[in-house]
Design a protein around this motif. Sequence first.
Motif, PDB file in Angstrom:
ATOM      1  N   GLN A 131       0.835  -1.204   0.000  1.00 10.44           N
ATOM      2  CA  GLN A 131       0.000   0.000   0.000  1.00 10.44           C
ATOM      3  C   GLN A 131       0.871   1.256   0.000  1.00 10.44           C
ATOM      4  N   GLN A 132       1.919   1.243   0.810  1.00  8.79           N
ATOM      5  CA  GLN A 132       2.815   2.399   0.899  1.00  8.79           C
ATOM      6  C   GLN A 132       3.497   2.675  -0.437  1.00  8.79           C
ATOM      7  N   THR A 133       3.911   1.609  -1.113  1.00  9.65           N
ATOM      8  CA  THR A 133       4.550   1.765  -2.424  1.00  9.65           C
ATOM      9  C   THR A 133       3.577   2.371  -3.436  1.00  9.65           C
ATOM     10  N   ILE A 134       2.337   1.891  -3.415  1.00  5.88           N
ATOM     11  CA  ILE A 134       1.320   2.411  -4.327  1.00  5.88           C
ATOM     12  C   ILE A 134       1.068   3.886  -4.059  1.00  5.88           C
ATOM     13  N   VAL A 135       0.961   4.269  -2.790  1.00 13.79           N
ATOM     14  CA  VAL A 135       0.717   5.665  -2.422  1.00 13.79           C
ATOM     15  C   VAL A 135       1.849   6.561  -2.905  1.00 13.79           C
ATOM     16  N   GLN A 136       3.091   6.096  -2.750  1.00 12.97           N
ATOM     17  CA  GLN A 136       4.237   6.899  -3.198  1.00 12.97           C
ATOM     18  C   GLN A 136       4.167   7.165  -4.700  1.00 12.97           C
ATOM     19  N   LYS A 137       3.806   6.138  -5.465  1.00 12.01           N
ATOM     20  CA  LYS A 137       3.702   6.305  -6.925  1.00 12.01           C
ATOM     21  C   LYS A 137       2.540   7.221  -7.298  1.00 12.01           C
ATOM     22  N   LEU A 138       1.384   7.020  -6.641  1.00  9.79           N
ATOM     23  CA  LEU A 138       0.223   7.862  -6.941  1.00  9.79           C
ATOM     24  C   LEU A 138       0.476   9.312  -6.546  1.00  9.79           C
ATOM     25  N   ASP A 139       1.096   9.518  -5.406  1.00  6.25           N
ATOM     26  CA  ASP A 139       1.394  10.884  -4.964  1.00  6.25           C
ATOM     27  C   ASP A 139       2.333  11.582  -5.942  1.00  6.25           C
ATOM     28  N   ALA A 140       3.357  10.856  -6.392  1.00  5.03           N
ATOM     29  CA  ALA A 140       4.332  11.453  -7.303  1.00  5.03           C
ATOM     30  C   ALA A 140       3.691  11.814  -8.633  1.00  5.03           C
ATOM     31  N   LEU A 141       2.890  10.888  -9.183  1.00  5.30           N
ATOM     32  CA  LEU A 141       2.243  11.152 -10.467  1.00  5.30           C
ATOM     33  C   LEU A 141       1.197  12.249 -10.331  1.00  5.30           C
ATOM     34  N   SER A 142       0.497  12.271  -9.202  1.00  2.26           N
ATOM     35  CA  SER A 142      -0.503  13.314  -8.964  1.00  2.26           C
ATOM     36  C   SER A 142       0.160  14.687  -8.905  1.00  2.26           C
ATOM     37  N   ALA A 143       1.309  14.777  -8.253  1.00  4.58           N
ATOM     38  CA  ALA A 143       2.020  16.051  -8.153  1.00  4.58           C
ATOM     39  C   ALA A 143       2.464  16.544  -9.524  1.00  4.58           C
ATOM     40  N   GLU A 144       2.974  15.623 -10.359  1.00  2.32           N
ATOM     41  CA  GLU A 144       3.397  16.001 -11.709  1.00  2.32           C
ATOM     42  C   GLU A 144       2.195  16.434 -12.552  1.00  2.32           C
ATOM     43  N   THR A 145       1.087  15.723 -12.381  1.00  4.82           N
ATOM     44  CA  THR A 145      -0.130  16.072 -13.125  1.00  4.82           C
ATOM     45  C   THR A 145      -0.615  17.462 -12.732  1.00  4.82           C
ATOM     46  N   LYS A 146      -0.573  17.768 -11.433  1.00  2.00           N
ATOM     47  CA  LYS A 146      -1.002  19.090 -10.967  1.00  2.00           C
ATOM     48  C   LYS A 146      -0.129  20.192 -11.553  1.00  2.00           C
ATOM     49  N   LYS A 147       1.181  19.929 -11.653  1.00  2.00           N
ATOM     50  CA  LYS A 147       2.087  20.914 -12.244  1.00  2.00           C
ATOM     51  C   LYS A 147       1.696  21.194 -13.694  1.00  2.00           C
ATOM     52  N   LEU A 148       1.411  20.104 -14.441  1.00  2.00           N
ATOM     53  CA  LEU A 148       1.013  20.274 -15.844  1.00  2.00           C
ATOM     54  C   LEU A 148      -0.318  21.006 -15.953  1.00  2.00           C
ATOM     55  N   GLU A 149      -1.249  20.671 -15.063  1.00  3.59           N
ATOM     56  CA  GLU A 149      -2.552  21.338 -15.093  1.00  3.59           C
ATOM     57  C   GLU A 149      -2.397  22.840 -14.861  1.00  3.59           C
ATOM     58  N   ILE A 150      -1.520  23.215 -13.939  1.00  6.22           N
ATOM     59  CA  ILE A 150      -1.282  24.635 -13.663  1.00  6.22           C
ATOM     60  C   ILE A 150      -0.715  25.324 -14.892  1.00  6.22           C
ATOM     61  N   ILE A 151       0.258  24.663 -15.545  1.00  3.92           N
ATOM     62  CA  ILE A 151       0.883  25.240 -16.740  1.00  3.92           C
ATOM     63  C   ILE A 151      -0.139  25.454 -17.846  1.00  3.92           C
ATOM     64  N   TYR A 152      -0.935  24.404 -18.129  1.00  3.05           N
ATOM     65  CA  TYR A 152      -1.893  24.495 -19.233  1.00  3.05           C
ATOM     66  C   TYR A 152      -3.034  25.447 -18.907  1.00  3.05           C
ATOM     67  N   GLN A 153      -3.484  25.453 -17.649  1.00  3.95           N
ATOM     68  CA  GLN A 153      -4.556  26.371 -17.267  1.00  3.95           C
ATOM     69  C   GLN A 153      -4.080  27.811 -17.350  1.00  3.95           C
ATOM     70  N   GLN A 154      -2.828  28.045 -16.977  1.00 11.02           N
ATOM     71  CA  GLN A 154      -2.286  29.397 -17.081  1.00 11.02           C
ATOM     72  C   GLN A 154      -2.215  29.841 -18.533  1.00 11.02           C
ATOM     73  N   LYS A 155      -1.848  28.908 -19.421  1.00 15.18           N
ATOM     74  CA  LYS A 155      -1.797  29.266 -20.846  1.00 15.18           C
ATOM     75  C   LYS A 155      -3.192  29.605 -21.357  1.00 15.18           C
ATOM     76  N   ILE A 156      -4.198  28.854 -20.932  1.00 12.25           N
ATOM     77  CA  ILE A 156      -5.578  29.156 -21.325  1.00 12.25           C
ATOM     78  C   ILE A 156      -5.985  30.540 -20.822  1.00 12.25           C
ATOM     79  N   ASN A 157      -5.646  30.827 -19.559  1.00 13.95           N
ATOM     80  CA  ASN A 157      -5.967  32.143 -18.990  1.00 13.95           C
ATOM     81  C   ASN A 157      -5.247  33.256 -19.747  1.00 13.95           C
ATOM     82  N   ASP A 158      -3.979  33.019 -20.089  1.00 17.35           N
ATOM     83  CA  ASP A 158      -3.198  34.026 -20.820  1.00 17.35           C
ATOM     84  C   ASP A 158      -3.801  34.297 -22.199  1.00 17.35           C
ATOM     85  N   LEU A 159      -4.286  33.243 -22.851  1.00 17.32           N
ATOM     86  CA  LEU A 159      -4.896  33.413 -24.164  1.00 17.32           C
ATOM     87  C   LEU A 159      -6.197  34.209 -24.068  1.00 17.32           C
TER      88      LEU A 159
END
Length: 396
Positions: free
Chosen positions: A343-371
């Motif tokens: 369970q701990q291993t799964i959480v570490q992977k999900l947390d890491a991928l979730s954090a990267e996804t959030k970073k991408l979402e911020i980048i793309y949402q900012q580009k939409i706002n800028d446009l």
Amino acid sequence: MISNIQHLGNAIEIIMGQAPPSKKCNRDGKGVPFVKVGEFNEVFPIIREWTTLPLKLASSSDILLCVVGATIGKINFGIECAIGRSVAAIRPIKNKLDQNYLYYFLSGKTDYLRSSSQGAAQTVITKVMIAELEIPLPPLPEQQRIVAILNEAFAAIAKAKANAEQNLKNAKELFESYLQGVFENKGEGWKEKKLGEICELINRGVSPKYLEKDGVIVLNQKCIRDHKISFEQSRFHDGVLKKISPEKMVKLGDVLINSTGTGTLGRVAQVREELKNVTVDSHVTIVRPITDLFFIDFFGWALIFIEEEISKRGEGCGGQTELARNTLKNEFIICFPKSIKEQQTIVQKLDALSAETKKLEIIYQQKINDLDELKKSILQKAFNGELAEPKTVNNN
């Protein structure tokens, strides 16, 4: 700067809408299309209703403006239709004002019209407000030249925005696909239990008497979003700590689920840090896992995985749905590996991928706002006489 600034009323006719009697309206295609604010779409209104007694008519040469309600200031190109009281048809005077030029002008006035609208419970844009807008009125050939430049610029912006929105969607789907794979491709040693079998309690919270400050913080439906807990719209209970049952206080490892509401039903957020003097109101359920079965954050991911399923199980009518306690306890299955280390291993992977996804979402949402901001800036320049030929927009 563009010269010849005039009041818009000098170059248009304004037709304020009027609703026909309801008995003269139908959804069978009989009579004239009937447009209210609810039919406004991105460019042209959607036809859902007709009337056999049209009182105010719009034409395809008009611009339709929402003048009442939550979407006040929104515009569409006109069609041949009847219009209700929430809609005004702005009709350009032929050979004086180009329809597309008017459309772009009003597009740049949406925020101004909304902020200037009048009324308390329901704001309204009046006929006088429309007529008194100041518009640059160059000769028609110049209006059409400006429209051509705006068409080209906005086509490029629309393409770039569509790409950014697709990238945003892809980022979210990538994470959802990985989460789905974790819980659907179970290995050996996984168990399946009804939610009620692995929870210490499932409990509704308190009904707060609202205070501006001090007291116990009460979380409500609006505080649970994007799998996180927000305190921006929380309230305070006027009781002291001892008046609220200790088991109703939020604890580390709890999962909060919105158990009533429309649009927010089933939203899930796990408590991942110690919170002091925090409880939930009667619209939120605390789900407290049996601690020796779970690594602290795994249970939250297990419920996030079934969040969409939970959201569909509300009961009730009149727009207010509720998730029954027995439904939550007995009709949802939680899958988990027996091994806490796994369970701990799964959480570490999900947390890491979730954090990267959030970073991408911020980048793309900012580009939409800028446009969106770029579009507003171009419109402002267009009607200040500062419009140059469009530059290339980065579509990546």
